[in-house]
Design an enzyme around this catalytic site. Structure first.
Site: not given
Ligand code: G5P
Ligand code: MG
Length: 219
Positions: A20, A94, A128, A161, A172
């Site tokens: 995302k 979410r 990551r 993280r 998660r």
């Molecule tokens: P977050 O911060 O919203 P998540 O768990 O939804 O956390 P996250 O982990 O931030 O999502 P993302 O944004 O979907 O993941 O993915 P990203 O960061 O872009 O990519 C992940 C990794 O893969 C990175 O290192 C990137 O460089 C790599 N990557 C991307 N594409 C590729 C690819 O093609 N190949 C490879 N090899 N690598 C790749 O939420 C965190 C916490 O906050 C709270 C909750 O406690 C949650 O757990 N929270 C909420 N709680 C309630 N309601 C809400 N609305 C909330 N929002 C946050």
């Molecule tokens: Mg994110």
């Protein structure tokens, strides 16, 4: 910019680590919309040890969702703070509760649903590294920092993280299936969801770009 006339009120949704944040930064660069990531905002509150940060951190560290009322206030505040009608919400809503509240106050007109296999995600979050103050994200072997362990822009050290520990990632993912996937079905009943499936962001991104181009020209 091209979006002047068209209201782009978009949600990007997908499992933790589905890309995302990575896709959002490409959308921002290409289409110039405001990006609101609840995860990044919350981590900033935790770093600054605000009241919200203190309340949220225990939920985040164990891979649980932060209570709806805290998050809804945060998002309402962030949306009101940006000028203009174009924004991209990342990590919100979410839960069904959050989605319904959002639809009442700030109705969404486009949802981008990222579908990435869980085994791919588990491998990714292991690699990551993040620059916490800015939210910049790196991945070893995908988008490495220029200098290992250092942020490209500031040169400051990168960290992992707390919630990327394998047992927390499992929690998660479980919460995602239980609480967030129903949100996608809710938006499907409104007919505004685009599904984007793939193992890599480079594979998914051109399809999203095309979808947004079509969305804008249909306005
Ligand atoms: P977050 O911060 O919203 P998540 O768990 O939804 O956390 P996250 O982990 O931030 O999502 P993302 O944004 O979907 O993941 O993915 P990203 O960061 O872009 O990519 C992940 C990794 O893969 C990175 O290192 C990137 O460089 C790599 N990557 C991307 N594409 C590729 C690819 O093609 N190949 C490879 N090899 N690598 C790749 O939420 C965190 C916490 O906050 C709270 C909750 O406690 C949650 O757990 N929270 C909420 N709680 C309630 N309601 C809400 N609305 C909330 N929002 C946050
Ligand atoms: Mg994110």
């Amino acid at each position: 910019n091209i979006l002047k006339a068209a209201a782009f009120r978009t949600v990007i949704i997908g499992a933790p680590g589905s890309g995302k944040g990575t896709v959002s930064s490409r959308i921002v660069k290409t289409f110039g919309v405001s990006h609101i990531s609840t995860g990044d905002k919350l981590r900033d509150h935790v770093t600054r040890a605000t009241d919200l940060g203190k309340q949220a951190s225990k939920f985040m560290n164990e891979g649980s969702l932060v209570p709806d009322e805290l998050i809804i206030d945060l998002v309402a505040h962030e949306i009101s703070a940006i000028s203009g009608a174009n924004y991209l919400l990342d990590g919100f809503p979410r839960t069904i509760e959050q989605a319904k509240k959002l639809q009442e106050k700030f109705p969404v007109n486009l949802v981008l649903n990222l579908i990435v296999p869980h085994e791919v995600i588990i491998e990714r979050v292991r690699n990551r590294w993040v620059h916490l103050p800015s939210g910049r994200v790196y991945n070893i072997g995908f988008n490495d920092p220029t200098v290992p362990g250092k942020d490209d822009v500031t040169g400051e050290p990168l960290s992992q993280r707390i919630d990327d520990r394998p047992e927390v990632v499992a929690k998660r993912l479980e919460n995602y299936v239980l609480k967030t996937e129903p949100v996608i079905n809710y938006y499907k009943t409104l007919g505004i969801v685009g599904d984007f499936k793939g193992n890599t962001t480079n594979e998914i991104w051109p399809k999203i770009k095309e979808h947004i181009d079509k969305f804008i020209s249909s306005k």
